[in-house]
Write an enzyme that holds these catalytic residues in place. Structure first.
Site: not given
Ligand SMILES: *Cc1c(COP(=O)(O)O)cnc(C)c1O
Length: 390
Positions: A128, A215, A244
């Site tokens: 994701f 990420d 986050k």
């Molecule tokens: C939450 C998340 C995203 C996206 O972040 P947003 O602030 O919602 O755009 C991308 N990568 C990972 C691994 C995430 O957990």
């Protein structure tokens, strides 16, 4: 009453009014234990006094000037992130998806500089990376992409935690410029790869001249028991994205770069009106100060181990529980069948949890959770799981 919010979320029937630490209260004054932290955002808990103070003090001075000018609190935050990560420079933005967009642009720019006209990035199944067009194209989940074709080109997908699959792509495809993975997959089901997975990706990236891009939007800022999850592996990626927990609820994202990735973007190539604004940066500085001062990153390891051990004992012998896995306070309990119904059930018992990838209970409690709250979390949730299979 009809809501005028676009129905992009199937929301639970609760409205919270205030919080304190790991507790939340709804508008009827019912109390809940928060074991999801607004999806790994409020790692310092709710209404943390240091964050409150940082926001108040900054808002009394200056909220925004734009990146047309120097911003001293942004410089300070960049210094701290570089010191803590070992990377070299930072692009600030407002969310995780934006941080990954910056990473994807870095990879493409890197490709062009190497004379590759159709640069591609290796990404994984069940990943994701966000909801913008480029990041949903990088995401390994058909549900996220459905209805939004044409997708952004330039991603090649392999199974997660499969080094041989990456080698195979590299042998067949000379347009690969980067590998983008999560150190632990969050939305994909708290999937923890082999201990040397990231090390092997680092070696392949060195060998093939690729950018290693991590990420860490969910795993970063202490969640897994290190400030950044790659620090468990004693390696450095070329690019690392954060969001986050960086602002504990104040929106902020960051794309960190080092080595050959640090010099790719120059004036005019990328930007953000709000990115790195004084308010968000001062909140993030307070987050980093608090993590250090209260030694919260080490606590994530101890508390995660305690929670996991508690579930192992409480759920022993229940054959429908396939696996309990964790790294620090990123915890997954995988059942043998879909279990999304546990979320509203736990809510009605005063506990906030999440279920992802259909049958994985995901817990992301705040790093400040205390011993009594840990006991309550383990007891409440394991009795709900046990009752389900009795
Ligand atoms: C939450 C998340 C995203 C996206 O972040 P947003 O602030 O919602 O755009 C991308 N990568 C990972 C691994 C995430 O957990």
């Amino acid at each position: 009453m009809t809501s005028h919010i676009m129905p992009t979320y199937a929301r639970l029937p609760v409205t919270f009014e205030r919080g304190e630490g790991a507790w939340l209260w709804d508008i009827d004054n019912n109390r809940y234990l928060d074991a999801i932290s607004g999806i790994a955002v409020c790692s310092l808990g709710h209404a943390h006094p240091a964050i409150h103070q940082a926001i108040c003090e900054q808002s009394a001075k200056l909220l925004h000037t734009s990146n047309l000018y120097n911003i001293s609190v942004q410089e300070k935050l960049a210094d701290r992130l570089i010191e803590k990560s070992g990377l070299e420079n930072v692009f600030f933005c407002n969310s995780g998806a934006e941080a990954n967009e910056a990473a994807i642009k870095l990879a493409r720019k890197y490709g062009y500089e190497r004379g590759i006209s159709n640069p591609s990035i290796i990404v994984t199944e069940k990943s994701f990376h966000g909801r913008t067009l480029a990041t949903l194209s990088a995401t390994g989940n058909a549900k996220v992409q459905h209805g939004f074709a044409p997708l952004v080109d330039g991603f090649v997908r392999v199974p997660y935690n499969d080094i041989e699959a990456i080698k195979k792509v590299l042998a067949e495809n000379d347009s690969i410029v980067a590998i983008l993975v999560e150190p632990i997959q969050g939305e994909g089901g708290v999937n923890i790869p082999a201990a040397d997975y990231l090390n092997n990706i680092r070696l392949l990236c060195n060998e093939h001249n690729l950018l290693m891009m991590l990420d860490e939007i969910q795993t970063g800022i202490g969640r897994t028991g290190k400030f950044l999850a790659f620090q468990h592996n004693n390696i450095l990626p070329d690019v690392c994205t954060l969001a986050k927990a960086l602002g504990n609820g104040v929106p902020i994202g960051a794309c960190l770069a080092g080595g050959k990735a640090a010099g790719l973007l120059t004036a005019g190539m990328h930007g953000s009106t709000f990115g790195g604004n004084p308010l968000a940066c001062n909140a993030a500085l307070a987050v980093l100060d608090t993590l250090d001062r209260d030694n919260l990153v080490d606590q994530a390891t101890q508390k995660g181990d305690a929670i996991s051990a508690g579930f192992v004992v409480a759920l022993a012998g229940i054959k429908q529980v396939l696996e309990i896995r964790h790294k620090g306070l990123m915890i997954g309990i995988e059942l043998d069948s879909p279990c999304a119904d546990l979320v509203p059930l736990a809510l009605s018992h005063g506990l906030l949890i999440n279920v992802t990838n259909d049958r994985v209970i995901r817990l992301l409690p705040p790093l400040i959770i205390d011993g009594a709250q840990i006991t309550q979390l383990v007891e409440t949730l394991s009795s709900l799981i046990k009752a389900r299979f009795a």
